[in-house]
Structure formats: C-alpha cells, structure tokens
Design an enzyme around this catalytic site. Structure first.
Site, PDB file in Angstrom:
ATOM      1  N   ASP A   1       0.820  -1.217   0.000  1.00 26.70           N
ATOM      2  CA  ASP A   1       0.000   0.000   0.000  1.00 26.70           C
ATOM      3  C   ASP A   1       0.850   1.262   0.000  1.00 26.70           C
ATOM      4  OD1 ASP A   1       1.067  -0.257   2.486  1.00 26.70           O
ATOM      5  OD2 ASP A   1      -0.831  -0.275   3.577  1.00 26.70           O
ATOM      6  N   GLU A   2       2.123   1.145  -0.375  1.00 25.40           N
ATOM      7  CA  GLU A   2       3.033   2.280  -0.309  1.00 25.40           C
ATOM      8  C   GLU A   2       3.401   2.803  -1.703  1.00 25.40           C
ATOM      9  OE1 GLU A   2       5.388   1.260   3.856  1.00 25.40           O
ATOM     10  OE2 GLU A   2       6.365   0.852   1.930  1.00 25.40           O
TER      11      GLU A   2
END
Length: 241
Positions: free
Chosen positions: A167-168
């Site tokens: 999710d980065e």
C-alpha cells in the site's frame, strides 16, 4: 534478489531461438538441395565450384531477411518487454520499487549538479488490510489501482510516480512543482471523487531534497516515510475523538 520476470522471458527467448534456427537450417538445406538438383539437370551443368558459389549467394540472400525477421526482431521485442517489466508494477502500471530507485538516483545526481530542490511524497493507502478483510483481496487491488490513478492524475508526466509495494507509493517531483499545498489539495479532491464500497483515503508525508545539503535516496525516503506516519497518527487521533 533476481527479478521474477527475467527467467520466463529468457527461457522463451532461448526456445524461440532454437525453434527458428531449426526452421532456417531446414530451409537452407532444402534450398541447397533444390539448387543442386536444378544444376544437375541443366544441359550445360556447371562444375562444383560454380554450384557452390551460386548456392552460397542464394543462401546468403535468404538468410539475411530470415535471420532478422525470425530471430533478431522477436528477441529484441522480448528484451524490450523484459526491460519494461523489470521496472513497471504490473498491478498499477506505475514504476515499481526497482525502477523508482534507478530513476530517483539519477535525478538526485542531476539536482546536485543543477542546484535544484526536489520534493519526495511518501504515500500510504489507509486501511488496506481492513478493505482486504472486509471485501476481499480483489477489492483491495482495486483500491490500490484507484489510489494509483489519483496519483497519476495529480502529478505531471515528468515526475517519478511509483508503487513501492503493498500500500506504499512514492513520488519524486522534478523541477518546480505546483507547491506542496496545491498538490495535497488536488489529491484530496480527486480522492473524494472516487466512488467505491469504502472511502478511499491516503496518508502523505513530504520532504525536500536540498542540493546544498544532499542526502542519500534511502535517507530521503526515510524522512518522507516518518512524515507520513506523523500524518497517519494525527488522522487516528482525530477519528478516535
């Protein structure tokens, strides 16, 4: 760690090379045999030297286009695909971590020479685990793709927009940008426009690369990551009150 895309493409290239080489070899043998038989039945059959010369010229004429069309071009296409896959995230189409590191390192060196400031945005998609647990990983992938689409719309084509994994995300702005406040406002506005089963939300940390006091890319990412966690902590405090 080796790139997972390299081995399959390399094996395919080798198999393709072997298969096409056998086809070309068979074509050459058939051509030579046909020329030999043709020359044998001619009224004034030339000697072996002439036969070999004619056969060699004909073989060369056949081999050059066949070699390019059947071997060189497919392998070049494979190599281009390999290069693209090795730096592109397959889920979002953004640059992946490896590509980001390569491009960002080059840009930092340029910024030092040109005495230009750069901004690094470190972005974390909020509540991805909750989305996966509630709606499933397919919907979680859609959330990642939606976040990537927002970031692509927000930043310029010249900026390096990357998914580092999970999710980065990380974005390195090149040259003069619209300003941090404007960019953050644009991200918030575009995020609000996304209609999904859940609220799309991102926490963002920003840090500036100063060419007069340069740091490594790892340090720059660490600073932006730390700023992002401060922002995420603020969000949690507000939501709990």
């Amino acid at each position: 760690m080796s790139d997972p895309y390299i081995m399959p493409l390399t094996k395919n290239s080798v198999k393709l090379f072997i298969r096409i080489s056998l086809i070309v070899l068979a074509a050459v043998i058939i051509l030579n045999l046909s020329l030999f038989l043709l020359l044998q039945v001619m009224p004034d059959s030339p000697n072996t030297f002439v036969h070999m010369s004619v056969s060699s010229v004909a073989t060369a004429i056949l081999m050059v286009p066949l070699f390019y069309l059947l071997i060189v071009r497919p392998i070049r296409r494979d190599l281009v695909s390999l290069e693209n896959l090795s730096i592109i995230d397959h889920l979002t189409g953004l640059t992946n971590r490896r590509g980001f590191n390569i491009l960002a390192e080059q840009q930092l060196k340029y910024a030092i020479r040109a005495k230009e400031n750069l901004e690094l945005f470190f972005v974390d998609l909020d509540n991805l685990k909750l989305i996966n647990d509630t709606f499933g990983h397919r919907i979680g992938d859609e959330a990642i793709q939606a976040a990537a689409a927002v970031l692509k719309k927000t930043f310029r084509g010249s900026d390096i927009v990357a998914r580092l994994g999970g999710d980065e995300f990380a974005i390195l702005t090149l040259g003069k940008s619209s300003g941090t406040a404007v960019i953050l406002s644009r991200i918030a506005s575009l995020t609000e426009e996304v209609t999904l089963k859940y609220k799309l939300s991102m926490s963002i940390g920003v840090t500036v690369f100063d060419p007069d006091h340069p740091c490594t890319l790892a340090d720059l990412v660490h600073q932006a990551d730390a700023a992002m966690y401060v922002e995420k902590k603020k969000k949690k405090q507000v939501s709990s009150n």
